[in-house]
Design a protein around this motif. Sequence first.
Motif, PDB file in Angstrom:
ATOM      1  N   GLY A 229       5.000  -9.350  -9.519  1.00 32.47           N
ATOM      2  CA  GLY A 229       4.463  -8.002  -9.744  1.00 32.47           C
ATOM      3  C   GLY A 229       3.003  -7.915  -9.330  1.00 32.47           C
ATOM      4  N   PHE A 230       2.253  -8.958  -9.645  1.00 31.74           N
ATOM      5  CA  PHE A 230       0.831  -9.003  -9.277  1.00 31.74           C
ATOM      6  C   PHE A 230       0.666  -8.983  -7.755  1.00 31.74           C
ATOM      7  CE2 PHE A 230      -2.993 -11.620  -8.397  1.00 31.74           C
ATOM      8  CZ  PHE A 230      -3.946 -10.774  -8.955  1.00 31.74           C
ATOM      9  N   LEU A 231       1.446  -9.819  -7.058  1.00 33.70           N
ATOM     10  CA  LEU A 231       1.343  -9.877  -5.593  1.00 33.70           C
ATOM     11  C   LEU A 231       1.811  -8.564  -4.958  1.00 33.70           C
ATOM     12  CD1 LEU A 231       2.611 -13.527  -4.930  1.00 33.70           C
ATOM     13  CD2 LEU A 231       0.254 -12.674  -4.925  1.00 33.70           C
ATOM     14  N   GLN A 232       2.843  -7.948  -5.554  1.00 41.19           N
ATOM     15  CA  GLN A 232       3.320  -6.671  -5.022  1.00 41.19           C
ATOM     16  C   GLN A 232       2.264  -5.581  -5.204  1.00 41.19           C
ATOM     17  OE1 GLN A 232       7.462  -5.519  -4.203  1.00 41.19           O
ATOM     18  NE2 GLN A 232       5.766  -5.784  -2.827  1.00 41.19           N
ATOM     19  N   THR A 233       1.544  -5.620  -6.311  1.00 41.53           N
ATOM     20  CA  THR A 233       0.458  -4.656  -6.533  1.00 41.53           C
ATOM     21  C   THR A 233      -0.637  -4.836  -5.490  1.00 41.53           C
ATOM     22  OG1 THR A 233       0.876  -4.528  -8.918  1.00 41.53           O
ATOM     23  CG2 THR A 233      -1.327  -3.933  -8.169  1.00 41.53           C
ATOM     24  N   ILE A 234      -0.972  -6.087  -5.205  1.00 46.77           N
ATOM     25  CA  ILE A 234      -2.000  -6.352  -4.188  1.00 46.77           C
ATOM     26  C   ILE A 234      -1.529  -5.882  -2.811  1.00 46.77           C
ATOM     27  CG2 ILE A 234      -3.214  -8.192  -2.957  1.00 46.77           C
ATOM     28  CD1 ILE A 234      -3.340  -9.740  -5.545  1.00 46.77           C
ATOM     29  N   GLU A 235      -0.269  -6.176  -2.478  1.00 47.02           N
ATOM     30  CA  GLU A 235       0.263  -5.754  -1.172  1.00 47.02           C
ATOM     31  C   GLU A 235       0.267  -4.235  -1.038  1.00 47.02           C
ATOM     32  OE1 GLU A 235       4.211  -7.099  -0.455  1.00 47.02           O
ATOM     33  OE2 GLU A 235       4.231  -6.429   1.641  1.00 47.02           O
ATOM     34  N   LEU A 236       0.749  -3.556  -2.073  1.00 50.21           N
ATOM     35  CA  LEU A 236       0.781  -2.093  -2.044  1.00 50.21           C
ATOM     36  C   LEU A 236      -0.636  -1.523  -1.954  1.00 50.21           C
ATOM     37  CD1 LEU A 236       2.112   0.665  -2.299  1.00 50.21           C
ATOM     38  CD2 LEU A 236       2.211   0.325  -4.786  1.00 50.21           C
ATOM     39  N   SER A 237      -1.559  -2.088  -2.721  1.00 48.91           N
ATOM     40  CA  SER A 237      -2.943  -1.597  -2.713  1.00 48.91           C
ATOM     41  C   SER A 237      -3.587  -1.820  -1.347  1.00 48.91           C
ATOM     42  CB  SER A 237      -3.759  -2.310  -3.800  1.00 48.91           C
ATOM     43  OG  SER A 237      -3.214  -2.065  -5.076  1.00 48.91           O
ATOM     44  N   ALA A 238      -3.339  -2.982  -0.743  1.00 50.65           N
ATOM     45  CA  ALA A 238      -3.944  -3.281   0.559  1.00 50.65           C
ATOM     46  C   ALA A 238      -3.401  -2.350   1.646  1.00 50.65           C
ATOM     47  CB  ALA A 238      -3.675  -4.742   0.929  1.00 50.65           C
ATOM     48  N   LEU A 239      -2.084  -2.148   1.668  1.00 50.93           N
ATOM     49  CA  LEU A 239      -1.488  -1.251   2.663  1.00 50.93           C
ATOM     50  C   LEU A 239      -1.990   0.183   2.476  1.00 50.93           C
ATOM     51  CD1 LEU A 239       2.228  -2.520   2.667  1.00 50.93           C
ATOM     52  CD2 LEU A 239       0.535  -2.810   4.486  1.00 50.93           C
ATOM     53  N   SER A 240      -2.041   0.620   1.228  1.00 51.31           N
ATOM     54  CA  SER A 240      -2.503   1.989   0.944  1.00 51.31           C
ATOM     55  C   SER A 240      -3.976   2.147   1.300  1.00 51.31           C
ATOM     56  CB  SER A 240      -2.282   2.317  -0.539  1.00 51.31           C
ATOM     57  OG  SER A 240      -0.930   2.170  -0.891  1.00 51.31           O
ATOM     58  N   ALA A 241      -4.780   1.129   1.003  1.00 46.13           N
ATOM     59  CA  ALA A 241      -6.219   1.201   1.309  1.00 46.13           C
ATOM     60  C   ALA A 241      -6.449   1.275   2.812  1.00 46.13           C
ATOM     61  CB  ALA A 241      -6.935  -0.014   0.727  1.00 46.13           C
ATOM     62  N   LEU A 242      -5.684   0.495   3.577  1.00 43.67           N
ATOM     63  CA  LEU A 242      -5.824   0.523   5.034  1.00 43.67           C
ATOM     64  C   LEU A 242      -5.445   1.894   5.585  1.00 43.67           C
ATOM     65  CD1 LEU A 242      -6.372  -0.988   7.675  1.00 43.67           C
ATOM     66  CD2 LEU A 242      -3.980  -1.710   7.677  1.00 43.67           C
ATOM     67  N   LEU A 243      -4.318   2.419   5.113  1.00 47.35           N
ATOM     68  CA  LEU A 243      -3.887   3.750   5.553  1.00 47.35           C
ATOM     69  C   LEU A 243      -4.911   4.807   5.150  1.00 47.35           C
ATOM     70  CD1 LEU A 243      -1.788   5.706   6.715  1.00 47.35           C
ATOM     71  CD2 LEU A 243      -0.664   5.713   4.468  1.00 47.35           C
ATOM     72  N   ALA A 244      -5.409   4.721   3.910  1.00 46.01           N
ATOM     73  CA  ALA A 244      -6.378   5.711   3.417  1.00 46.01           C
ATOM     74  C   ALA A 244      -7.674   5.660   4.217  1.00 46.01           C
ATOM     75  CB  ALA A 244      -6.659   5.463   1.940  1.00 46.01           C
ATOM     76  N   LEU A 245      -8.115   4.467   4.584  1.00 46.03           N
ATOM     77  CA  LEU A 245      -9.369   4.335   5.331  1.00 46.03           C
ATOM     78  C   LEU A 245      -9.231   4.918   6.736  1.00 46.03           C
ATOM     79  CD1 LEU A 245     -12.240   3.238   5.187  1.00 46.03           C
ATOM     80  CD2 LEU A 245     -11.377   1.068   6.080  1.00 46.03           C
ATOM     81  N   LEU A 246      -8.132   4.588   7.412  1.00 50.03           N
ATOM     82  CA  LEU A 246      -7.921   5.098   8.768  1.00 50.03           C
ATOM     83  C   LEU A 246      -7.702   6.619   8.761  1.00 50.03           C
ATOM     84  CD1 LEU A 246      -5.563   2.306  10.197  1.00 50.03           C
ATOM     85  CD2 LEU A 246      -7.996   2.629  10.630  1.00 50.03           C
ATOM     86  N   LEU A 247      -6.809   7.054   7.881  1.00 42.26           N
ATOM     87  CA  LEU A 247      -6.496   8.484   7.820  1.00 42.26           C
ATOM     88  C   LEU A 247      -7.681   9.285   7.294  1.00 42.26           C
ATOM     89  CD1 LEU A 247      -4.368  10.674   8.191  1.00 42.26           C
ATOM     90  CD2 LEU A 247      -3.488  10.144   5.905  1.00 42.26           C
ATOM     91  N   GLY A 248      -8.375   8.744   6.294  1.00 47.64           N
ATOM     92  CA  GLY A 248      -9.530   9.440   5.727  1.00 47.64           C
ATOM     93  C   GLY A 248     -10.647   9.606   6.742  1.00 47.64           C
ATOM     94  N   THR A 249     -10.886   8.581   7.570  1.00 50.32           N
ATOM     95  CA  THR A 249     -11.912   8.678   8.614  1.00 50.32           C
ATOM     96  C   THR A 249     -11.533   9.735   9.647  1.00 50.32           C
ATOM     97  OG1 THR A 249     -12.410   6.325   8.330  1.00 50.32           O
ATOM     98  CG2 THR A 249     -13.204   7.368  10.335  1.00 50.32           C
ATOM     99  N   LEU A 250     -10.249   9.740  10.023  1.00 55.98           N
ATOM    100  CA  LEU A 250      -9.773  10.749  10.987  1.00 55.98           C
ATOM    101  C   LEU A 250      -9.917  12.164  10.414  1.00 55.98           C
ATOM    102  CD1 LEU A 250      -8.364  11.266  13.713  1.00 55.98           C
ATOM    103  CD2 LEU A 250      -6.176  11.073  12.510  1.00 55.98           C
ATOM    104  N   LEU A 251      -9.547  12.319   9.144  1.00 53.50           N
ATOM    105  CA  LEU A 251      -9.666  13.637   8.511  1.00 53.50           C
ATOM    106  C   LEU A 251     -11.123  14.075   8.403  1.00 53.50           C
ATOM    107  CD1 LEU A 251      -7.018  13.227   5.652  1.00 53.50           C
ATOM    108  CD2 LEU A 251      -6.847  14.740   7.639  1.00 53.50           C
ATOM    109  N   ALA A 252     -12.020  13.119   8.128  1.00 52.77           N
ATOM    110  CA  ALA A 252     -13.454  13.450   8.055  1.00 52.77           C
ATOM    111  C   ALA A 252     -13.960  13.918   9.413  1.00 52.77           C
ATOM    112  CB  ALA A 252     -14.238  12.233   7.573  1.00 52.77           C
ATOM    113  N   ALA A 253     -13.475  13.258  10.487  1.00 58.67           N
ATOM    114  CA  ALA A 253     -13.852  13.695  11.841  1.00 58.67           C
ATOM    115  C   ALA A 253     -13.337  15.108  12.100  1.00 58.67           C
ATOM    116  CB  ALA A 253     -13.283  12.722  12.874  1.00 58.67           C
ATOM    117  N   PHE A 254     -12.124  15.377  11.624  1.00 57.82           N
ATOM    118  CA  PHE A 254     -11.577  16.737  11.760  1.00 57.82           C
ATOM    119  C   PHE A 254     -12.450  17.748  11.006  1.00 57.82           C
ATOM    120  CE2 PHE A 254      -6.828  15.538  12.551  1.00 57.82           C
ATOM    121  CZ  PHE A 254      -7.206  14.995  13.775  1.00 57.82           C
ATOM    122  N   ARG A 255     -12.905  17.340   9.803  1.00 58.42           N
ATOM    123  CA  ARG A 255     -13.655  18.269   8.943  1.00 58.42           C
ATOM    124  C   ARG A 255     -14.995  18.682   9.549  1.00 58.42           C
ATOM    125  NH1 ARG A 255     -12.911  20.899   4.417  1.00 58.42           N
ATOM    126  NH2 ARG A 255     -13.993  19.652   2.859  1.00 58.42           N
TER     127      ARG A 255
END
Length: 216
Positions: free
Chosen positions: A16-42
């Motif tokens: 469960g601990f490793l799955q939380t880390i994996e989910l958090s890492a994947l979500s953080a990577l997606l959020a950083l890439l998508l968030g930067t793109l959205l900020a450029a759009f803004r």
Amino acid sequence: MGFLFEQDNFALFRDGFLQTIELSALSALLALLLGTLLAAFRVSPVPVLRAFGTTWVTLFRNTPLTLLFFAVTFGLPPLGVHFSHLTFAALALGGYTASFVCEVIRSGINTVPLGQAEAARSLGMSFFQTLTLVILPQATRTVLAPMSSVFIALPRNSAIAGAFSVGELYSAQQTFSERGYSIFSIFFWVACAYLLISATVASFFRFLESRLAVVR
């Protein structure tokens, strides 16, 4: 407290601990890439892109995260989109967190004096070159502190994924509760796990701040 080391409990908790880390890492990577793109759009001079960025932030930031998990997990399969439960959870959590990342980056962009962008454009640089070579490198220093708060909260938000068939810490906690162990002992170990993840993320951002700090 010692129930964690009985039977297969430690393996369940570890998974469960490793799955939380994996989910958090994947979500953080997606959020950083998508968030930067959205900020450029803004901050884009193109009205359609600005409208898209504004709509995304308004929609995702003001929608309960549980509802986003529900929409992604049960709304995409009928449309022919089939992924694992972990991928669906990363899409929901990453898309939600991206709206906050976008606003943090946009606030950092606004701290850079307008004259620098005007000077870059007067030298013939495009909007993309001005943003990536002039504005964002300076804005990065100012957004690290608020960005750390966003990414420290992300692993805790991932607990909702446990209700959508992702075997992370919350899911392990449910299994321990069903086995009749003390709720206080269960939450003690779960809290320790989240504290460890949060402390690691905070230390990483403190390291970045110290590396990128400007001597005044």
